[in-house]
Design an enzyme around this catalytic site. Sequence first.
Site, PDB file in Angstrom:
ATOM      1  CG  ASP A  21       2.223  12.362  -9.923  1.00 45.81           C
ATOM      2  OD1 ASP A  21       2.063  11.476 -10.592  1.00 45.81           O
ATOM      3  OD2 ASP A  21       1.763  13.396  -9.875  1.00 45.81           O
ATOM      4  CG  ASP A  25      -2.495  11.528 -10.879  1.00 48.03           C
ATOM      5  OD1 ASP A  25      -1.034  11.299 -10.189  1.00 48.03           O
ATOM      6  OD2 ASP A  25      -3.064  10.322 -11.183  1.00 48.03           O
ATOM      7  CG  ASP A  29       2.729   7.353 -11.465  1.00 45.81           C
ATOM      8  OD1 ASP A  29       3.974   7.230 -11.191  1.00 45.81           O
ATOM      9  OD2 ASP A  29       2.360   8.549 -11.555  1.00 45.81           O
ATOM     10  CG  ASP A  98      -0.639  -5.822   0.130  1.00 45.35           C
ATOM     11  OD1 ASP A  98      -1.601  -6.589   0.539  1.00 45.35           O
ATOM     12  OD2 ASP A  98      -0.250  -4.812   0.868  1.00 45.35           O
ATOM     13  CG  ASP A 200      -4.879  -7.055   3.646  1.00 45.72           C
ATOM     14  OD1 ASP A 200      -4.344  -6.389   4.205  1.00 45.72           O
ATOM     15  OD2 ASP A 200      -6.324  -7.092   3.644  1.00 45.72           O
ATOM     16  CD  GLU A 263      -2.390  -7.174   8.032  1.00 42.64           C
ATOM     17  OE1 GLU A 263      -2.327  -5.793   8.481  1.00 42.64           O
ATOM     18  OE2 GLU A 263      -3.231  -7.411   7.197  1.00 42.64           O
ATOM     19  CG  HIS A 324      -0.100   0.359   4.954  1.00 38.44           C
ATOM     20  ND1 HIS A 324       0.383  -0.943   5.200  1.00 38.44           N
ATOM     21  CD2 HIS A 324      -1.487  -0.106   4.707  1.00 38.44           C
ATOM     22  CE1 HIS A 324      -0.244  -1.758   5.064  1.00 38.44           C
ATOM     23  NE2 HIS A 324      -1.485  -1.295   4.808  1.00 38.44           N
ATOM     24  CG  ASP A 325      -2.595  -0.866   8.270  1.00 31.74           C
ATOM     25  OD1 ASP A 325      -2.925   0.124   7.455  1.00 31.74           O
ATOM     26  OD2 ASP A 325      -2.451  -2.084   7.971  1.00 31.74           O
TER      27      ASP A 325
END
Length: 529
Positions: A21, A25, A29, A98, A200, A263, A324-325
């Site tokens: 970050d 926040d 980013d 992505d 994806d 993917e 990430h899954d």
Amino acid sequence: MTSKWWRSAVIYQIYPRSFQDSDGDGIGDLEGIARRLDYLAALGVHGIWLSPIFPSPMADFGYDVADYRGIDPRFGSLDDFDALLAAAHARGLRLLLDFVPNHSSSAHPWFVESRSSPNNPKRDWYIWRDAAPDGGPPNNWISDFGGSAWEWDAASEQYYYHAFLPEQPDLNWRNPELRAAMLNVMRFWFDRGVDGLRIDVLWHLIKAADFPDNPPNPNWRPGTGEMDRVIQLHSTDQPEVHEIAAEMRAIADAYGDRVLIGEIYLPVERLMTYYGLERPEVHLPFNFQLIDAPWDARTLAALIADYEAALSPGAWPNWVLGNHDRPRVASRLGEAQARIAAMLLLTLRGTPTIYYGDELGLADTAIPPDRVQDPRELREPGLGLGRDPVRTPMPWDGKTNAGFSAAEPWLPLNADWPERNVARQTRDPGSMLTLYRDLLALRRARAALALGDFASVIGTDDVLAYERRLGEERLLIALNLGGGEQRLALPGWARSLRPLLSARPLDGDLRDGDALVLAPDQGLILGAA
Ligand code: NOJ
């Protein structure tokens, strides 16, 4: 002409919300990623893939795209993106985005229009169907996140299809205008200079034209994800998807040296078809087998041999340990074997993808119930399907919030961040990070590792051993997948080789006559010094 840079490359997946970050926040980013490019260059990877950074209501954390040609303000601006791309290229790092072509956000202006009336010109850009005679959904298809995949739209009195959340309506790739619009999105990012796209759920893009019911899955058991109640026979992997993949490839090829990574979660023989049947399709259909495989030498040896054998000439392999899954490799295997897995990932033939944080041995982080964010967990709680545990912030150092953010991070840090962080592991010659760096450096130094042929040597008991060979250069990789000492009878050609790298410190004799002695949890790369 295509250079094939991606064949010898190692890709690093960044989950942008959780990398760095820069504006306080609590959410990562683009400017944050730019600040950490030197880390990635020093780590030794060749390219980075960013999970979605486009404007999004974040119902599925960016996999619900509301504008395919912009950057979500939480991540920055298009200028920030251009700056990041230039900074990556200046360091010799490729950058992949992505691409989420199967569905948009329900907040995308296309869907807002499509939904506004059955007569709207964009109605057919999405998948609308009348109710079944009893008023229920048009068929039995189930969302990957549980529940019917059909959502009733009371205003226009039809159902729309969503393979994931209702906030992620599926796009209709049978509509030529939609198709052209989406293919232009690829051109938009290629024109901006991105080096490739991860696509994806590529195998989802086309559904059977007449929408028949999917067959029930006789092996489904309550307590597992509802999506598996039916077999996705008609909702995924339809023959016409290959035309689309080939069109995508033609676009990438027109730009010369861009890579497409699909993917696709399918058994190997069906996965292979996405390299292209009649025309080339994606360069790399993601090979996720190491994520699910039982961790024993025989199984892995057979899996690797079968995969290598299934590749048609010219098809380049690829390997993945996590994303990430899926649960993190350190949680699946434990830290000692996660080191062996790293050695496997980075010495098999093919392009490896590293998931951020795996180079620190990050494990899944327990998420307190009141901090759960992932819609998958929220829709089917308690089944272990939630993905928040693998999306926690990158721990950089011992400072506030592990150097990730000045504010409370959007997900909790790994509990062991005061010790398990980049700064600590950079200084520790025995750390996972040092092992990853050494492996990546060796891949750069030894062409046989990056590009050489693969030949199995053995896969029995706890020993998995194989050869990588390019011209005169021959390397032997020997991995002990267990906690006991093992011996490997060395083939004649390997007897004069010396250890170039080991997963654990070398102590004691490495040789017992013509046998190689492998300490518990040890992995060795042998080569000519
Ligand atoms: C696959 C992505 O990897 C996952 O994170 C996402 O939820 C679904 N596709 C839907 O886009």
